[in-house]
Write a protein that holds these residues in place. Structure first.
Motif, PDB file in Angstrom:
ATOM      1  N   UNK A  54      -9.374   0.957 -14.646  1.00 43.77           N
ATOM      2  CA  UNK A  54      -8.040   0.903 -14.141  1.00 43.77           C
ATOM      3  C   UNK A  54      -7.432  -0.270 -14.245  1.00 43.77           C
ATOM      4  N   UNK A  55      -8.020  -1.498 -14.563  1.00 42.14           N
ATOM      5  CA  UNK A  55      -7.603  -2.342 -14.741  1.00 42.14           C
ATOM      6  C   UNK A  55      -7.369  -2.305 -15.911  1.00 42.14           C
ATOM      7  N   UNK A  56      -8.582  -2.728 -16.637  1.00 46.52           N
ATOM      8  CA  UNK A  56      -8.552  -2.850 -18.375  1.00 46.52           C
ATOM      9  C   UNK A  56      -7.029  -2.519 -18.888  1.00 46.52           C
ATOM     10  N   UNK A  57      -6.533  -0.992 -18.341  1.00 46.92           N
ATOM     11  CA  UNK A  57      -6.168  -0.359 -18.863  1.00 46.92           C
ATOM     12  C   UNK A  57      -4.829  -0.403 -17.893  1.00 46.92           C
ATOM     13  N   UNK A  58      -4.185  -1.284 -17.053  1.00 45.54           N
ATOM     14  CA  UNK A  58      -3.341  -1.356 -16.423  1.00 45.54           C
ATOM     15  C   UNK A  58      -2.468  -0.306 -15.247  1.00 45.54           C
ATOM     16  N   UNK A  59      -3.508   0.608 -15.087  1.00 47.10           N
ATOM     17  CA  UNK A  59      -2.566   1.609 -14.103  1.00 47.10           C
ATOM     18  C   UNK A  59      -2.391   1.410 -13.323  1.00 47.10           C
ATOM     19  N   UNK A  60      -1.301   2.253 -12.371  1.00 47.76           N
ATOM     20  CA  UNK A  60      -1.524   1.345 -11.598  1.00 47.76           C
ATOM     21  C   UNK A  60      -1.735   2.585 -10.371  1.00 47.76           C
ATOM     22  N   UNK A  61      -2.835   3.197 -10.172  1.00 52.46           N
ATOM     23  CA  UNK A  61      -3.580   4.953  -9.686  1.00 52.46           C
ATOM     24  C   UNK A  61      -3.531   4.227  -7.908  1.00 52.46           C
ATOM     25  N   UNK A  62      -2.651   5.927  -7.710  1.00 56.25           N
ATOM     26  CA  UNK A  62      -3.772   6.245  -6.048  1.00 56.25           C
ATOM     27  C   UNK A  62      -5.032   7.063  -6.136  1.00 56.25           C
ATOM     28  N   UNK A  63      -5.577   6.104  -4.562  1.00 57.54           N
ATOM     29  CA  UNK A  63      -6.571   6.808  -4.618  1.00 57.54           C
ATOM     30  C   UNK A  63      -6.675   7.217  -2.998  1.00 57.54           C
ATOM     31  N   UNK A  64      -6.641   8.613  -3.593  1.00 58.64           N
ATOM     32  CA  UNK A  64      -6.735   9.532  -1.853  1.00 58.64           C
ATOM     33  C   UNK A  64      -7.881   9.483  -1.071  1.00 58.64           C
ATOM     34  N   UNK A  65      -7.784   9.224   0.167  1.00 53.19           N
ATOM     35  CA  UNK A  65      -9.070   8.572   1.003  1.00 53.19           C
ATOM     36  C   UNK A  65      -9.618  10.206   1.483  1.00 53.19           C
ATOM     37  N   UNK A  66     -10.784  10.738   2.112  1.00 55.42           N
ATOM     38  CA  UNK A  66     -11.730  11.197   3.008  1.00 55.42           C
ATOM     39  C   UNK A  66     -11.899  10.419   3.747  1.00 55.42           C
ATOM     40  N   UNK A  67     -10.869  11.030   5.474  1.00 55.92           N
ATOM     41  CA  UNK A  67     -11.429  10.002   6.555  1.00 55.92           C
ATOM     42  C   UNK A  67     -12.851   9.972   7.350  1.00 55.92           C
ATOM     43  N   UNK A  68     -13.910  11.010   7.382  1.00 60.63           N
ATOM     44  CA  UNK A  68     -14.978  11.720   7.881  1.00 60.63           C
ATOM     45  C   UNK A  68     -15.823   9.981   6.587  1.00 60.63           C
ATOM     46  N   UNK A  69     -15.474  10.522   5.833  1.00 61.04           N
ATOM     47  CA  UNK A  69     -16.118   9.077   4.751  1.00 61.04           C
ATOM     48  C   UNK A  69     -16.369   7.991   4.793  1.00 61.04           C
ATOM     49  N   UNK A  70     -15.208   7.587   5.932  1.00 59.04           N
ATOM     50  CA  UNK A  70     -15.548   6.121   6.322  1.00 59.04           C
ATOM     51  C   UNK A  70     -16.225   5.521   7.466  1.00 59.04           C
ATOM     52  N   UNK A  71     -16.449   7.099   8.040  1.00 58.61           N
ATOM     53  CA  UNK A  71     -17.084   7.190   9.538  1.00 58.61           C
ATOM     54  C   UNK A  71     -18.290   7.608  10.024  1.00 58.61           C
ATOM     55  N   UNK A  72     -19.103   6.339  10.713  1.00 60.59           N
ATOM     56  CA  UNK A  72     -20.301   6.009  11.561  1.00 60.59           C
ATOM     57  C   UNK A  72     -20.698   5.905  12.717  1.00 60.59           C
ATOM     58  N   UNK A  73     -21.296   6.780  13.019  1.00 61.92           N
ATOM     59  CA  UNK A  73     -21.665   6.812  14.779  1.00 61.92           C
ATOM     60  C   UNK A  73     -20.420   6.795  15.544  1.00 61.92           C
ATOM     61  N   UNK A  74     -19.028   7.568  14.773  1.00 63.75           N
ATOM     62  CA  UNK A  74     -17.633   7.637  15.287  1.00 63.75           C
ATOM     63  C   UNK A  74     -17.317   6.564  14.951  1.00 63.75           C
ATOM     64  N   UNK A  75     -17.388   5.423  14.442  1.00 69.38           N
ATOM     65  CA  UNK A  75     -16.606   3.610  14.229  1.00 69.38           C
ATOM     66  C   UNK A  75     -16.343   3.915  12.383  1.00 69.38           C
ATOM     67  N   UNK A  76     -15.113   2.680  12.298  1.00 67.52           N
ATOM     68  CA  UNK A  76     -15.502   2.839  10.808  1.00 67.52           C
ATOM     69  C   UNK A  76     -16.528   2.068  10.210  1.00 67.52           C
ATOM     70  N   UNK A  77     -17.152   2.955   9.359  1.00 67.79           N
ATOM     71  CA  UNK A  77     -17.938   1.783   8.535  1.00 67.79           C
ATOM     72  C   UNK A  77     -17.379   0.737   7.910  1.00 67.79           C
ATOM     73  N   UNK A  78     -18.429  -0.311   7.787  1.00 68.48           N
ATOM     74  CA  UNK A  78     -17.244  -1.525   7.613  1.00 68.48           C
ATOM     75  C   UNK A  78     -17.704  -1.863   5.905  1.00 68.48           C
ATOM     76  N   UNK A  79     -18.947  -1.380   5.369  1.00 68.08           N
ATOM     77  CA  UNK A  79     -19.341  -0.943   3.903  1.00 68.08           C
ATOM     78  C   UNK A  79     -18.193  -0.386   3.415  1.00 68.08           C
ATOM     79  N   UNK A  80     -18.010   0.959   4.023  1.00 68.65           N
ATOM     80  CA  UNK A  80     -16.834   2.057   3.328  1.00 68.65           C
ATOM     81  C   UNK A  80     -15.645   0.511   3.083  1.00 68.65           C
ATOM     82  N   UNK A  81     -15.058   0.383   4.740  1.00 65.36           N
ATOM     83  CA  UNK A  81     -14.508  -0.192   4.673  1.00 65.36           C
ATOM     84  C   UNK A  81     -13.363  -0.711   3.025  1.00 65.36           C
TER      85      UNK A  81
END
Length: 253
Positions: A54-81
């Motif tokens: 995306x940076x090489x082609x100067x693309x101003x993209x929007x990424x859409x986040x699935x919330x449960x992919x960020x959560x581990x043990x009911x907390x935000x996973x620091x690695x995913x964040x």
């Protein structure tokens, strides 16, 4: 036609046509999705490859986040964040793709709105602290409701949360190709077929645009943060640029 008149003709007529070929790149299912479980190293590599392209082609993209992919043990996973932080650091924007990625047609309006809110609650405070907006919402499976009541309820709820719905004008089956790509051991032959398929899809929707509107329009391409795009998005963007496409932001589209 001599060279002087050809230059004038190109300036007046050909270049505006090329400038009208505009496309916005949007990427669903962040921080990453695959048919085989992604290890932390896999997700890091996938993120790195997508952002480098995306940076090489100067693309101003929007990424859409699935919330449960960020959560581990009911907390935000620091690695995913941290993966999402890399998207922001690369100049990309993040949007809401619900918490559980369920289609509106299959569940109640109330359950769907809760999915929207749960991801909002994860993302908005964090983005606000970084002076980043949360303004776009992308519907899982592009479903806006199988009844007027569901649709109207969702439109009202999204407006209440100050979201703008992010449509897709070029839909496709990139996820099917990614599944085949993974099952075949990341086979280059499938990757090449994927690029040809996507170019055919773009041509199809361009022809539909011309038939319906009798003019060009800015398009919004929806793809996924998956292994085949991590590897072949650069090839696809190169081919689109060769065809005269300019990569634009979602607000511009």
């Amino acid at each position: 036609m001599n060279s002087c008149w050809f230059a004038i003709f190109s300036t007046l007529f050909l270049q505006p046509v090329l400038a009208q070929k505009k496309i916005c790149i949007t990427i669903d299912d962040l921080p990453g999705v695959a048919y085989h479980p992604l290890t932390a190293a896999d997700q890091e590599l996938l993120t790195q490859q997508l952002l480098a392209t995306l940076q090489a082609y100067r693309v101003p993209a929007v990424g859409f986040v699935i919330g449960n992919q960020l959560v581990s043990n009911q907390q935000i996973d620091p690695e995913k964040q941290a993966l999402l932080q890399r998207w922001l650091g690369a100049g990309m924007e993040l949007g809401n793709h619900t918490f559980a990625h369920r289609g509106l047609n299959a569940i109640s309006a109330q359950a769907y709105q809760r999915d929207v809110w749960e991801t909002d609650a994860l993302l908005r405070p964090w983005l606000t602290r970084q002076n980043q907006p949360l303004r776009y919402f992308r519907h899982p499976y592009l479903q806006r409701g199988n009844t007027l009541a569901k649709r109207d309820s969702l439109v009202s709820y999204l407006a209440h949360l100050h979201y703008q719905e992010a449509p897709v004008t070029i839909d496709n089956g990139d996820y099917l190709f990614s599944k085949a790509y993974e099952k075949a051991g990341l086979a280059d032959s499938i990757g090449q077929q994927y690029v040809h398929y996507m170019l055919d899809v773009v041509d199809y929707y361009e022809s539909q645009t011309q038939a319906l509107l009798n003019r060009p329009m800015a398009h919004i391409l929806g793809i996924h943060a998956n292994p085949i795009n991590a590897r072949y998005l650069s090839v696809l963007l190169a081919r689109l640029r060769e065809r005269g496409y300019q990569f634009i932001s979602l607000p511009d589209a």
